[in-house]
Enzyme design. Structure first.
Site, mmCIF file in Angstrom:
data_model
loop_
_atom_site.group_PDB
_atom_site.id
_atom_site.type_symbol
_atom_site.label_atom_id
_atom_site.label_comp_id
_atom_site.label_asym_id
_atom_site.label_seq_id
_atom_site.Cartn_x
_atom_site.Cartn_y
_atom_site.Cartn_z
ATOM 1 N N TYR A 105 -14.261 9.829 -1.791
ATOM 2 C CA TYR A 105 -13.303 9.416 -2.813
ATOM 3 C C TYR A 105 -13.379 10.266 -4.074
ATOM 4 O O TYR A 105 -12.439 10.259 -4.879
ATOM 5 C CB TYR A 105 -13.509 7.944 -3.169
ATOM 6 C CG TYR A 105 -13.090 7.024 -2.044
ATOM 7 C CD1 TYR A 105 -11.777 6.590 -1.913
ATOM 8 C CD2 TYR A 105 -14.016 6.606 -1.089
ATOM 9 C CE1 TYR A 105 -11.383 5.768 -0.876
ATOM 10 C CE2 TYR A 105 -13.636 5.787 -0.044
ATOM 11 C CZ TYR A 105 -12.319 5.375 0.061
ATOM 12 O OH TYR A 105 -11.930 4.569 1.103
ATOM 13 N N CYS A 139 -19.187 -2.064 0.799
ATOM 14 C CA CYS A 139 -18.378 -0.903 1.158
ATOM 15 C C CYS A 139 -19.095 -0.176 2.289
ATOM 16 O O CYS A 139 -20.323 -0.265 2.409
ATOM 17 C CB CYS A 139 -18.210 0.009 -0.056
ATOM 18 S SG CYS A 139 -17.219 1.492 0.239
ATOM 19 N N ARG A 195 0.830 -1.203 0.000
ATOM 20 C CA ARG A 195 0.000 0.000 0.000
ATOM 21 C C ARG A 195 0.867 1.257 0.000
ATOM 22 O O ARG A 195 0.565 2.234 -0.691
ATOM 23 C CB ARG A 195 -0.923 0.001 1.219
ATOM 24 C CG ARG A 195 -1.788 1.247 1.320
ATOM 25 C CD ARG A 195 -2.711 1.198 2.516
ATOM 26 N NE ARG A 195 -3.556 2.382 2.574
ATOM 27 C CZ ARG A 195 -4.553 2.538 3.442
ATOM 28 N NH1 ARG A 195 -4.817 1.599 4.326
ATOM 29 N NH2 ARG A 195 -5.274 3.637 3.427
ATOM 30 N N ASN A 200 -10.696 -4.333 -1.306
ATOM 31 C CA ASN A 200 -10.599 -3.331 -2.363
ATOM 32 C C ASN A 200 -9.652 -3.777 -3.476
ATOM 33 O O ASN A 200 -8.726 -4.551 -3.221
ATOM 34 C CB ASN A 200 -10.094 -2.006 -1.778
ATOM 35 C CG ASN A 200 -11.171 -1.268 -1.017
ATOM 36 O OD1 ASN A 200 -12.307 -1.185 -1.469
ATOM 37 N ND2 ASN A 200 -10.820 -0.725 0.132
ATOM 38 N N HIS A 219 -16.484 3.444 -4.706
ATOM 39 C CA HIS A 219 -15.623 4.610 -4.494
ATOM 40 C C HIS A 219 -15.819 5.668 -5.581
ATOM 41 O O HIS A 219 -14.936 6.488 -5.818
ATOM 42 C CB HIS A 219 -14.152 4.200 -4.379
ATOM 43 C CG HIS A 219 -13.849 3.470 -3.103
ATOM 44 N ND1 HIS A 219 -12.578 3.090 -2.738
ATOM 45 C CD2 HIS A 219 -14.661 3.070 -2.089
ATOM 46 C CE1 HIS A 219 -12.622 2.474 -1.560
ATOM 47 N NE2 HIS A 219 -13.881 2.459 -1.154
#
Length: 421
Positions: A244, A164, A90, A144, A194
Site C-alpha cells: 500500500y 489485516c 468501491r 477496511n 496499510h
C-alpha cells in the site's frame, strides 16, 4: 463455542470457513453464524460452508440469518467483514478521486475516507447490538479501513482488535525465501494499517537474529517486485514497505496507470459473479482455486489464530494486529491505533516494544495518524467542514483547491449512505 461473521455472504467467507475446518483443534467451534442482508448470496455461501464442514468432518453447525441480533446472540467472538454499498460504492471510490489527480483506492486517500464515513456508523451499530446481547464477546475487525474502524470501536468502549493480512502475507513469503517454517519468522512490523514497514525479520522470535539485510541482499529484486516498488527504494529504506505504500512513494505513476486500466472493483465484481455461480453448485465442497484471485490471502489463518488467542489462549503468543498505541510509538498519542506485533491473550492485545524509528518513517506515520483522527471525527459527527478538514490533512492531498473538489465529489457520490449529507 459460537463465532458470528457479519458480512457472512461475502465471497471471502469460504476461505474463512476452510480455515475453521482445518484448524478446529486450535479453535473448536460448535456454531458458525453467517449474517448478511443479501439473501441469495448468503444462501449460496452458507450452503458451501456446510459442505466444507461436512467434507472435512467438522462437527460444528453453520447457521445463516439476515437478523444481526439473532446472529450475534450468544457469540463468543464476532468477525466484521462487511462492505457498505458493495462493489458499486468501491467502484466510485476508485474513480472520482482520479478526476482531481488523486489516487483512487478504497482504503487510501479520498476513497478511503469515503469508505470510513459509510462504514463507521454501521459498525458501531452492530457493535452496540453485540454488547447488548453478550458484553463479553470479542469483536475482530477485518473491515477496511481497519485502523479507523478499530479506533472507533475502542473509543466506544468495545472489546475489539483489528486484523489485516499484510503481515501474515510477508511472514509466509519470507519463510519461503528463507526455506524455514513460518512459525520461525518474527516480523518487526510497524506503522498504521496499510502504512507499515517490516523493519526486521528475526528467526525464532523477537530476540532472534535479524536476517533482513541478508534477505534483501539475496532476494531484493523479488521483494521489490512483490511490493511493486523500485529495488533502489527498498534498499534506501533498509526495510520492506507494504504494497500500500506504493500509493505514497509512487502516487503519480499509480494515478496514470489507474486512468488507463479497469478499476480493481470491476475486476473483483466479475470474480464475485463467477465465484457465486460456483458456490451455487451443490457438488462443490471445497474452496475453489479461483478464490485466491479475490484477495485476502491467509486471512483465515490469521483470524483463527487471533480468535484462538483471545478466547482460550490457544493461538500464537504474538501476532500483528491493530490496537492502542500505549506508548509504543512515543511520537503518537497513547490512544492512537497502530498496527504492530502484540502479545495476544484473553485480556486483549499488548504491543511489543519496537526499535526507535527513523524520521523517514515517523514523519509519514504522524501525518497519516493526524488524518485518521480527523477522518474519525467526520465519520462520527458528519459535516462538510469535517470532511474537508480530513482531506486537507491527508498526506496525499494537502492542497486547498484539491481538498475542496474532493469534498464536493465525495458528498455527491455518497449521499445515500450519509444521513447528514
Amino acid at each position: 463455542m459460537k463465532l458470528a461473521v457479519v458480512g457472512g455472504g461475502s465471497t471471502y467467507t469460504p476461505e474463512l470457513v476452510d480455515g475453521f475446518a482445518q484448524l478446529r483443534e486450535v479453535l473448536p467451534i460448535d456454531e458458525l453464524a453467517l449474517i448478511d442482508p443479501a439473501a441469495d448470496r448468503l444462501n449460496r455461501v452458507g450452503g458451501l460452508a456446510r459442505r466444507i464442514f461436512a467434507r472435512q468432518g467438522h462437527p460444528g453447525t453453520v447457521t445463516t440469518t439476515d437478523d444481526p441480533d439473532a446472529g450475534v446472540d450468544g457469540a463468543d467472538a464476532v468477525l466484521l467483514q462487511l462492505r457498505v454499498g458493495g462493489q458499486a460504492a468501491r467502484e466510485r471510490d476508485e474513480t472520482w478521486p482520479l478526476e482531481c489527480g488523486c489516487v483512487g483506492q478504497e482504503t487510501t486517500g479520498a476513497g478511503g475516507l469515503a469508505k470510513a464515513l459509510r462504514t463507521v456508523p454501521v459498525v458501531l451499530d452492530i457493535a452496540d447490538r453485540v454488547r447488548r446481547r453478550n458484553p463479553d464477546a470479542w469483536i475482530i475487525d477485518f473491515t477496511n479501513p481497519v485502523g479507523i474502524v478499530t479506533r472507533a470501536l475502542l473509543d466506544a468502549g468495545h472489546k475489539a482488535v483489528g486484523l489485516c493480512n499484510v503481515a501474515i502475507g510477508f511472514q509466509r513469503k519470507f519463510a519461503r525465501l528463507l526455506e524455514t517454517a513460518p512459525s520461525q519468522v518474527h516480523l518487526e512490523h510497524v506503522g498504521l494499517n496499510h502504512l507499515t514497514w517490516e523493519l526486521g525479520v528475526r528467526l525464532g522470535g523477537p530476540d532472534g537474529t535479524d536476517v533482513l539485510p541478508g534477505l534483501l541482499a539475496e532476494h531484493g529484486a523479488a521483494v521489490a517486485e512483490d511490493v511493486r516498488l523500485p529495488r533502489a527504494l527498498v534498499e534506501h529504506l533498509g526495510a520492506v514497505p507494504s504494497y500500500y505504500l506504493r500509493y505514497y512513494y509512487g502516487h503519480d505513476e499509480v494515478v496514470r496507470a489507474q486512468r488507463e486500466g479497469p478499476t480493481r472493483a470491476a475486476e473483483v465484481a466479475a470474480l464475485e459473479r463467477e465465484l457465486l455461480e460456483m458456490y451455487a453448485d451443490p457438488a462443490l465442497d471445497s474452496k475453489p482455486g479461483l478464490l485466491a484471485r479475490r484477495g485476502g490471502a491467509y486471512y483465515s489463518e490469521a483470524a483463527v489464530d487471533l480468535a484462538a488467542s483471545l478466547l482460550r489462549a490457544g493461538g500464537s503468543a504474538h501476532q500483528a494486529v491493530n490496537t492502542r498505541n500505549r506508548g509504543t510509538l512515543p511520537f503518537l498519542p497513547d490512544d492512537a491505533v497502530i498496527e504492530t506485533q502484540a502479545r495476544i491473550g484473553p485480556d486483549g492485545a499488548r504491543p511489543l516494544p519496537v526499535p526507535a524509528l527513523d524520521p523517514q518513517f515517523t514523519g509519514l506515520i504522524s501525518h497519516t495518524a493526524a488524518y485518521e483522527e480527523l477522518a474519525l471525527r467526520a465519520a462520527l459527527h458528519g459535516g462538510r467542514d469535517r470532511v474537508f478538514a480530513a482531506l486537507l490533512a491527508h498526506p496525499l492531498i494537502g492542497q486547498f483547491d484539491r481538498a475542496e473538489q474532493l469534498t464536493d465529489r465525495l458528498l455527491a457520490h455518497n449521499k445515500e449512505h450519509l444521513a447528514w449529507a
